[in-house]
Design a protein around this motif. Structure first.
Motif, PDB file in Angstrom:
ATOM      1  N   ILE A 284      -4.805  15.230   1.844  1.00  0.00           N
ATOM      2  CA  ILE A 284      -5.183  13.878   2.268  1.00  0.00           C
ATOM      3  C   ILE A 284      -6.167  13.287   1.262  1.00  0.00           C
ATOM      4  O   ILE A 284      -5.959  12.193   0.749  1.00  0.00           O
ATOM      5  N   LEU A 285      -7.222  14.055   0.944  1.00  0.00           N
ATOM      6  CA  LEU A 285      -8.248  13.479   0.074  1.00  0.00           C
ATOM      7  C   LEU A 285      -7.683  13.170  -1.320  1.00  0.00           C
ATOM      8  O   LEU A 285      -8.159  12.250  -1.989  1.00  0.00           O
ATOM      9  N   SER A 286      -6.651  13.924  -1.732  1.00  0.00           N
ATOM     10  CA  SER A 286      -6.060  13.659  -3.051  1.00  0.00           C
ATOM     11  C   SER A 286      -5.280  12.340  -3.072  1.00  0.00           C
ATOM     12  O   SER A 286      -4.831  11.901  -4.125  1.00  0.00           O
ATOM     13  N   ASP A 287      -5.131  11.681  -1.898  1.00  0.00           N
ATOM     14  CA  ASP A 287      -4.476  10.363  -1.857  1.00  0.00           C
ATOM     15  C   ASP A 287      -5.471   9.218  -2.079  1.00  0.00           C
ATOM     16  O   ASP A 287      -5.059   8.061  -2.178  1.00  0.00           O
ATOM     17  N   TRP A 288      -6.783   9.548  -2.056  1.00  0.00           N
ATOM     18  CA  TRP A 288      -7.770   8.457  -1.996  1.00  0.00           C
ATOM     19  C   TRP A 288      -8.910   8.660  -2.998  1.00  0.00           C
ATOM     20  O   TRP A 288      -9.169   9.770  -3.455  1.00  0.00           O
ATOM     21  N   ASP A 289      -9.635   7.538  -3.305  1.00  0.00           N
ATOM     22  CA  ASP A 289     -10.760   7.634  -4.239  1.00  0.00           C
ATOM     23  C   ASP A 289     -11.981   8.246  -3.531  1.00  0.00           C
ATOM     24  O   ASP A 289     -11.992   8.402  -2.304  1.00  0.00           O
ATOM     25  N   ASP A 290     -13.005   8.570  -4.319  1.00  0.00           N
ATOM     26  CA  ASP A 290     -14.160   9.299  -3.776  1.00  0.00           C
ATOM     27  C   ASP A 290     -14.817   8.569  -2.603  1.00  0.00           C
ATOM     28  O   ASP A 290     -15.189   9.180  -1.598  1.00  0.00           O
ATOM     29  N   GLU A 291     -14.967   7.258  -2.760  1.00  0.00           N
ATOM     30  CA  GLU A 291     -15.667   6.475  -1.722  1.00  0.00           C
ATOM     31  C   GLU A 291     -14.890   6.554  -0.396  1.00  0.00           C
ATOM     32  O   GLU A 291     -15.478   6.762   0.677  1.00  0.00           O
TER      33      GLU A 291
ATOM     34  N   SER B 292       0.854  -1.187   0.000  1.00  0.00           N
ATOM     35  CA  SER B 292       0.000   0.000   0.000  1.00  0.00           C
ATOM     36  C   SER B 292       0.901   1.251   0.000  1.00  0.00           C
ATOM     37  O   SER B 292       2.057   1.190   0.432  1.00  0.00           O
ATOM     38  N   PRO B 293       0.362   2.402  -0.501  1.00  0.00           N
ATOM     39  CA  PRO B 293       1.219   3.566  -0.752  1.00  0.00           C
ATOM     40  C   PRO B 293       2.114   3.958   0.421  1.00  0.00           C
ATOM     41  O   PRO B 293       3.310   4.163   0.246  1.00  0.00           O
ATOM     42  N   PHE B 294       1.556   4.039   1.641  1.00  0.00           N
ATOM     43  CA  PHE B 294       2.378   4.555   2.726  1.00  0.00           C
ATOM     44  C   PHE B 294       3.340   3.507   3.288  1.00  0.00           C
ATOM     45  O   PHE B 294       4.314   3.865   3.953  1.00  0.00           O
ATOM     46  N   ASP B 295       3.134   2.207   2.962  1.00  0.00           N
ATOM     47  CA  ASP B 295       4.156   1.215   3.316  1.00  0.00           C
ATOM     48  C   ASP B 295       5.402   1.462   2.483  1.00  0.00           C
ATOM     49  O   ASP B 295       6.527   1.291   2.940  1.00  0.00           O
ATOM     50  N   THR B 296       5.214   1.878   1.238  1.00  0.00           N
ATOM     51  CA  THR B 296       6.368   2.178   0.371  1.00  0.00           C
ATOM     52  C   THR B 296       7.006   3.494   0.795  1.00  0.00           C
ATOM     53  O   THR B 296       8.222   3.582   0.966  1.00  0.00           O
ATOM     54  N   ILE B 297       6.164   4.520   0.985  1.00  0.00           N
ATOM     55  CA  ILE B 297       6.691   5.856   1.289  1.00  0.00           C
ATOM     56  C   ILE B 297       7.468   5.839   2.612  1.00  0.00           C
ATOM     57  O   ILE B 297       8.484   6.511   2.752  1.00  0.00           O
ATOM     58  N   TYR B 298       7.004   5.039   3.600  1.00  0.00           N
ATOM     59  CA  TYR B 298       7.652   4.984   4.915  1.00  0.00           C
ATOM     60  C   TYR B 298       8.463   3.686   5.077  1.00  0.00           C
ATOM     61  O   TYR B 298       8.501   3.108   6.160  1.00  0.00           O
ATOM     62  N   LYS B 299       9.113   3.244   3.997  1.00  0.00           N
ATOM     63  CA  LYS B 299       9.767   1.928   4.067  1.00  0.00           C
ATOM     64  C   LYS B 299      10.927   1.882   5.063  1.00  0.00           C
ATOM     65  O   LYS B 299      11.227   0.832   5.614  1.00  0.00           O
ATOM     66  N   ASP B 300      11.586   3.014   5.308  1.00  0.00           N
ATOM     67  CA  ASP B 300      12.599   3.077   6.361  1.00  0.00           C
ATOM     68  C   ASP B 300      12.668   4.525   6.867  1.00  0.00           C
ATOM     69  O   ASP B 300      11.990   5.413   6.335  1.00  0.00           O
TER      70      ASP B 300
ATOM     71  N   ASN C   2      -1.624  15.163 -10.690  1.00  0.00           N
ATOM     72  CA  ASN C   2      -2.721  14.198 -10.770  1.00  0.00           C
ATOM     73  C   ASN C   2      -2.201  12.854 -11.282  1.00  0.00           C
ATOM     74  O   ASN C   2      -2.616  11.789 -10.825  1.00  0.00           O
ATOM     75  N   LEU C   3      -1.242  12.932 -12.219  1.00  0.00           N
ATOM     76  CA  LEU C   3      -0.614  11.710 -12.725  1.00  0.00           C
ATOM     77  C   LEU C   3       0.270  11.102 -11.642  1.00  0.00           C
ATOM     78  O   LEU C   3       0.314   9.885 -11.461  1.00  0.00           O
ATOM     79  N   SER C   4       0.957  11.970 -10.918  1.00  0.00           N
ATOM     80  CA  SER C   4       1.816  11.511  -9.824  1.00  0.00           C
ATOM     81  C   SER C   4       0.974  10.802  -8.745  1.00  0.00           C
ATOM     82  O   SER C   4       1.339   9.742  -8.247  1.00  0.00           O
ATOM     83  N   MET C   5      -0.189  11.403  -8.427  1.00  0.00           N
ATOM     84  CA  MET C   5      -1.098  10.780  -7.450  1.00  0.00           C
ATOM     85  C   MET C   5      -1.507   9.381  -7.920  1.00  0.00           C
ATOM     86  O   MET C   5      -1.666   8.462  -7.135  1.00  0.00           O
ATOM     87  N   HIS C   6      -1.663   9.243  -9.233  1.00  0.00           N
ATOM     88  CA  HIS C   6      -2.112   7.971  -9.802  1.00  0.00           C
ATOM     89  C   HIS C   6      -1.102   6.859  -9.518  1.00  0.00           C
ATOM     90  O   HIS C   6      -1.480   5.739  -9.194  1.00  0.00           O
ATOM     91  N   VAL C   7       0.213   7.180  -9.648  1.00  0.00           N
ATOM     92  CA  VAL C   7       1.211   6.123  -9.428  1.00  0.00           C
ATOM     93  C   VAL C   7       1.647   6.017  -7.969  1.00  0.00           C
ATOM     94  O   VAL C   7       2.070   4.953  -7.532  1.00  0.00           O
ATOM     95  N   GLU C   8       1.536   7.110  -7.222  1.00  0.00           N
ATOM     96  CA  GLU C   8       2.063   7.067  -5.852  1.00  0.00           C
ATOM     97  C   GLU C   8       0.989   6.781  -4.818  1.00  0.00           C
ATOM     98  O   GLU C   8       1.310   6.447  -3.682  1.00  0.00           O
TER      99      GLU C   8
END
Ligand SMILES: C[S@@+](CC[C@H](N)C(=O)[O-])C[C@H]1O[C@@H](n2cnc3c(N)ncnc32)[C@H](O)[C@@H]1O
Length: 332
Positions: free
Chosen positions: A240-247, A127-135, A286-292
């Motif tokens: 925060i909301l830009s990290d997640w889908d609408d639901e 999941s995204p924050f497992d990668t971002i906070y890997k160490d 927006n593209l960056s949000m898509h991959v990250e």
């Protein structure tokens, strides 16, 4: 004209790297502190290779980041100094480093998304924050980039939010406290709690000590999917909301609604798409949000729609002079 447009589109890769390397090796610092200089002089003083530097500077001159005179002397475009000066609140170097060292390595996923869909590709990934906070080093670099993206604009956002009379604010996913600090500095009666993943705690503590915020700045470790949010008169969500889908956004905003005092407010702070699908920075991010992440950027009316779906009323949009803006919803 067409070829100029295409050149900019095609060779952006080179200017991003040139921007990052000139920042990393102190070339901009040199030009700011010492004034106009030639590549050999800069290279000597920074102990870097003169020929490579000259090639990088030629690219930066072609995209107007630096100006080159007929003698081959370079100076910084004056209007860009605030973004390139490490001492400035508008400094963007850490964010450019994040683009180069983090985002670039993930852009190849877009090809797989096109052919297999994002959900299928992401199912294989952490999941995204497992990668971002890997160490710890990755956590520190990410939080530093977030601080630089958010601290400068926060002074303006807290004023737009008009927090006079508010006693308690919870900054959900508040990271190392950029918005919290700006709010505490502007409103002496306010107490702020940052609610974020436990890995962020030590970095918020550093901020608390550096600022001397004492008890006015608290930290509650938690997972906003598993845990309830701390109760407050005002809850804020910056990027925060830009990290997640609408639901997922409605799920988070509904939790915020439950945690918010009657008559209280929720603050969303985000980049905003205009109706024409721009500007470029929002389209690129927006593209960056898509991959990250699992999110995207939205228009102001898309954010007010999410707020209304979660029960908030009297939604309003307040634009800053930066690229992060404020959308407010009130709990009746
Ligand atoms: C893009 S950063 C935004 C940081 C800050 N609010 C700003 O505007 O600069 C997203 C933040 O959400 C936090 N976060 C991500 N997942 C979370 C979760 N499940 N529970 C709590 N916080 C989370 C991250 O640790 C990070 O600080």
């Amino acid at each position: 004209m067409i070829s100029h447009t295409l050149d900019h589109a095609m060779f952006g890769l080179f200017s991003t790297h040139a921007l990052h390397l000139a920042d990393k090796h102190g070339v901009f610092t040199h030009l700011i502190q010492e004034g106009p200089a030639d590549p050999a002089g800069i290279a000597r003083s920074r102990q870097i290779d003169a020929e490579t530097l000259e090639r990088l500077l030629l690219v930066l001159a072609a995209v107007s980041v630096v100006e080159r005179d007929d003698e081959g002397t370079y100076r910084l475009a004056p209007e860009l100094v605030p973004a390139l000066d490490r001492r400035s609140p508008r400094y963007l170097g850490s964010f450019v480093r994040h683009l180069v060292t983090n985002t670039t390595g993930q852009l190849h996923q877009l090809d797989a998304y096109l052919t297999q869909g994002k959900a299928a590709v992401d199912a294989e990934l952490p999941s995204p924050f497992d990668t971002i906070y890997k160490d710890e080093a990755a956590t520190e670099a990410f939080l530093e980039a977030m601080w630089q993206l958010s601290f400068g604009v926060s002074g303006e956002l807290v004023r737009l939010a008009e927090l006079d009379g508010v006693r308690t604010l919870v900054d959900v996913g508040g990271a190392s406290g950029a918005f919290a600090v700006a709010a505490l500095r502007s409103y002496p009666e306010l107490n702020v709690t940052v609610f974020d993943l436990p890995q962020v705690g030590p970095f918020l503590e550093r901020t608390r000590e550096a600022e001397g915020s004492g008890d006015r700045l608290g930290f509650v470790p938690g997972d906003f999917f598993a845990d309830a949010l701390p109760r407050a008169e005002c809850l804020s969500f910056g990027y925060i909301l830009s990290d997640w889908d609408d639901e997922t956004c409605v799920e988070l905003l509904t939790k915020a609604y439950d945690a918010c005092a009657n008559g209280g407010r929720v603050l969303l702070m985000e980049r905003l798409f205009d109706e024409a699908g721009g500007p470029l920075a929002t389209a690129a991010m927006n593209l960056s949000m898509h991959v990250e992440t699992q999110g995207r950027h939205r228009t102001a009316s898309e954010y007010t729609g999410l707020l209304e779906k979660s029960g908030f009323v009297d939604c309003s949009v307040h634009r800053s002079t930066w690229d992060k803006h404020l959308v407010v919803g009130r709990k009746p």
